[in-house]
Design a protein around this motif. Structure first.
Motif, mmCIF file in Angstrom:
data_model
loop_
_atom_site.group_PDB
_atom_site.id
_atom_site.type_symbol
_atom_site.label_atom_id
_atom_site.label_comp_id
_atom_site.label_asym_id
_atom_site.label_seq_id
_atom_site.Cartn_x
_atom_site.Cartn_y
_atom_site.Cartn_z
ATOM 1 N N UNK A 31 0.836 -1.204 0.000
ATOM 2 C CA UNK A 31 0.000 0.000 0.000
ATOM 3 C C UNK A 31 0.874 1.257 0.000
ATOM 4 N N UNK A 32 1.926 1.262 0.837
ATOM 5 C CA UNK A 32 2.804 2.436 0.919
ATOM 6 C C UNK A 32 3.540 2.675 -0.396
ATOM 7 N N UNK A 33 3.816 1.595 -1.131
ATOM 8 C CA UNK A 33 4.590 1.702 -2.378
ATOM 9 C C UNK A 33 3.740 2.166 -3.558
ATOM 10 N N UNK A 34 2.421 2.267 -3.343
ATOM 11 C CA UNK A 34 1.513 2.662 -4.430
ATOM 12 C C UNK A 34 0.991 4.074 -4.140
ATOM 13 N N UNK A 35 1.379 5.076 -4.967
ATOM 14 C CA UNK A 35 1.019 6.456 -4.621
ATOM 15 C C UNK A 35 -0.488 6.697 -4.531
ATOM 16 N N UNK A 36 -1.273 6.032 -5.389
ATOM 17 C CA UNK A 36 -2.730 6.259 -5.344
ATOM 18 C C UNK A 36 -3.318 5.715 -4.040
ATOM 19 N N UNK A 37 -2.829 4.560 -3.609
ATOM 20 C CA UNK A 37 -3.339 3.966 -2.365
ATOM 21 C C UNK A 37 -2.847 4.738 -1.149
ATOM 22 N N UNK A 38 -1.593 5.179 -1.203
ATOM 23 C CA UNK A 38 -1.054 5.971 -0.089
ATOM 24 C C UNK A 38 -1.835 7.276 0.043
ATOM 25 N N UNK A 39 -2.087 7.940 -1.094
ATOM 26 C CA UNK A 39 -2.837 9.200 -1.083
ATOM 27 C C UNK A 39 -4.255 8.974 -0.547
ATOM 28 N N UNK A 40 -4.877 7.890 -1.002
ATOM 29 C CA UNK A 40 -6.242 7.595 -0.552
ATOM 30 C C UNK A 40 -6.270 7.371 0.965
ATOM 31 N N UNK A 41 -5.311 6.617 1.487
ATOM 32 C CA UNK A 41 -5.300 6.348 2.933
ATOM 33 C C UNK A 41 -5.091 7.644 3.718
ATOM 34 N N UNK A 42 -4.219 8.525 3.227
ATOM 35 C CA UNK A 42 -3.978 9.808 3.907
ATOM 36 C C UNK A 42 -5.244 10.673 3.852
ATOM 37 N N UNK A 43 -5.907 10.685 2.690
ATOM 38 C CA UNK A 43 -7.139 11.484 2.562
ATOM 39 C C UNK A 43 -8.234 10.970 3.493
ATOM 40 N N UNK A 44 -8.366 9.650 3.576
ATOM 41 C CA UNK A 44 -9.397 9.066 4.448
ATOM 42 C C UNK A 44 -9.115 9.393 5.916
ATOM 43 N N UNK A 45 -7.857 9.295 6.308
ATOM 44 C CA UNK A 45 -7.502 9.612 7.704
ATOM 45 C C UNK A 45 -7.696 11.105 7.979
ATOM 46 N N UNK A 46 -7.390 11.944 6.989
ATOM 47 C CA UNK A 46 -7.589 13.389 7.145
ATOM 48 C C UNK A 46 -9.067 13.690 7.393
ATOM 49 N N UNK A 47 -9.941 12.987 6.669
ATOM 50 C CA UNK A 47 -11.388 13.236 6.778
ATOM 51 C C UNK A 47 -11.939 12.873 8.156
ATOM 52 N N UNK A 59 1.314 11.178 16.178
ATOM 53 C CA UNK A 59 1.541 9.877 15.544
ATOM 54 C C UNK A 59 2.335 8.981 16.471
ATOM 55 N N UNK A 60 2.043 7.672 16.404
ATOM 56 C CA UNK A 60 2.717 6.717 17.293
ATOM 57 C C UNK A 60 3.835 6.000 16.536
ATOM 58 N N UNK A 61 5.003 5.938 17.157
ATOM 59 C CA UNK A 61 6.223 5.276 16.695
ATOM 60 C C UNK A 61 5.914 3.834 16.264
ATOM 61 N N UNK A 62 6.284 3.385 15.093
ATOM 62 C CA UNK A 62 6.918 4.127 14.029
ATOM 63 C C UNK A 62 5.989 4.277 12.818
ATOM 64 N N UNK A 63 5.141 3.262 12.567
ATOM 65 C CA UNK A 63 4.331 3.356 11.346
ATOM 66 C C UNK A 63 3.276 4.450 11.434
ATOM 67 N N UNK A 64 2.897 4.834 12.669
ATOM 68 C CA UNK A 64 1.950 5.940 12.812
ATOM 69 C C UNK A 64 2.501 7.237 12.237
ATOM 70 N N UNK A 65 3.839 7.408 12.267
ATOM 71 C CA UNK A 65 4.460 8.636 11.744
ATOM 72 C C UNK A 65 4.177 8.811 10.250
ATOM 73 N N UNK A 66 4.176 7.677 9.533
ATOM 74 C CA UNK A 66 4.002 7.715 8.072
ATOM 75 C C UNK A 66 2.694 8.413 7.711
ATOM 76 N N UNK A 67 1.667 8.176 8.542
ATOM 77 C CA UNK A 67 0.342 8.716 8.249
ATOM 78 C C UNK A 67 0.114 10.061 8.938
ATOM 79 N N UNK A 68 0.599 10.191 10.172
ATOM 80 C CA UNK A 68 0.274 11.385 10.969
ATOM 81 C C UNK A 68 0.883 12.663 10.382
ATOM 82 N N UNK A 69 2.099 12.592 9.856
ATOM 83 C CA UNK A 69 2.734 13.825 9.359
ATOM 84 C C UNK A 69 2.002 14.391 8.132
ATOM 85 N N UNK A 70 1.688 13.581 7.102
ATOM 86 C CA UNK A 70 0.919 14.147 5.976
ATOM 87 C C UNK A 70 -0.487 14.582 6.359
ATOM 88 N N UNK A 71 -1.126 13.867 7.292
ATOM 89 C CA UNK A 71 -2.450 14.304 7.753
ATOM 90 C C UNK A 71 -2.324 15.671 8.440
#
Ligand code: AMP
Length: 179
Positions: A31-47, A59-71
């Motif tokens: 999912x992280x390697x696919x820009x459309x899926x990564x963007x969709x997951x960030x948009x959904x979390x932002x909403x 964001x929680x260490x460590x994978x939470x950081x991937x999502x929390x910073x763009x949100x």
């Protein structure tokens, strides 16, 4: 043609017995390697902020950081890390908790959030809820106004919601994908 939500769900790979026997690990690498899926997951979390003004996304260490910073950027908010013990350089509050596979301590800088600031907490996955409960307690210790807790994935059988609800009160818990 499957829709983007289905593609997101299909991109999560189950890895049995990682990192310990009996754990079915949800691998988000594809999912992280696919820009459309990564963007969709960030948009959904932002909403999940529901249009409420957010001051800090935690964001929680460590994978939470991937999502929390763009949100955080999407919400014009700051980003605050909750880190595993020993990684933050200044004064911290710390909280011990038990994990689906082990024990741990997480920390937050004492000056990371000001009293009354609106906070959205994000992690990649809700399993037993121990990690999120510890992060919520740290946010409460800083007298922040927690307005939501959001996960990309919730493993419903592990009943993490039951563990975090007592420390959350009425604050909504959101999950984009449920298994
Ligand atoms: P828990 O405290 O049990 O809710 O565990 C949540 C944390 O551990 C999250 O930060 C996840 O990254 C990680 N985690 C726990 N179980 C799994 C799993 N089955 N697959 C992937 N990550 C997991």
């Amino acid at each position: 043609m499957p829709n983007i939500s289905q593609l997101l769900s299909d991109s999560i790979r189950d890895v049995p017995d990682f990192p310990n026997p009996g754990i079915l690990f949800k691998d988000i690498s594809h999912m992280l390697a696919d820009p459309a899926l990564l963007r969709h997951s960030i948009n959904e979390l932002t909403a999940t902020s529901g249009g409420v003004k957010i001051d800090k996304v935690v964001g929680i260490d460590a994978r939470g950081f991937i999502f929390a910073a763009p949100v955080a950027l999407n919400l014009d908010a700051g980003f605050v890390p909750v880190r595993k013990k020993g990684k933050l350089p200044w004064e911290t509050h710390e909280m011990a908790y038990s994990l689906e596979y082990g024990e741990n301590i997480v920390e937050i800088h004492k000056d990371a959030i000001f009293p009354g600031e609106s906070v959205l907490l994000i992690d990649d996955l809700l399993a037993t809820g121990g990690t999120a409960a510890a992060a919520i307690k740290l946010i409460n210790q800083l007298e922040a106004n927690l307005v939501g807790v959001s996960f990309l994935i919730e493993l419903e059988d592990l009943k993490g919601r039951d563990l975090i609800t007592p420390v959350l009160g009425d604050v909504p818990v959101n999950a984009i994908l449920k298994y």
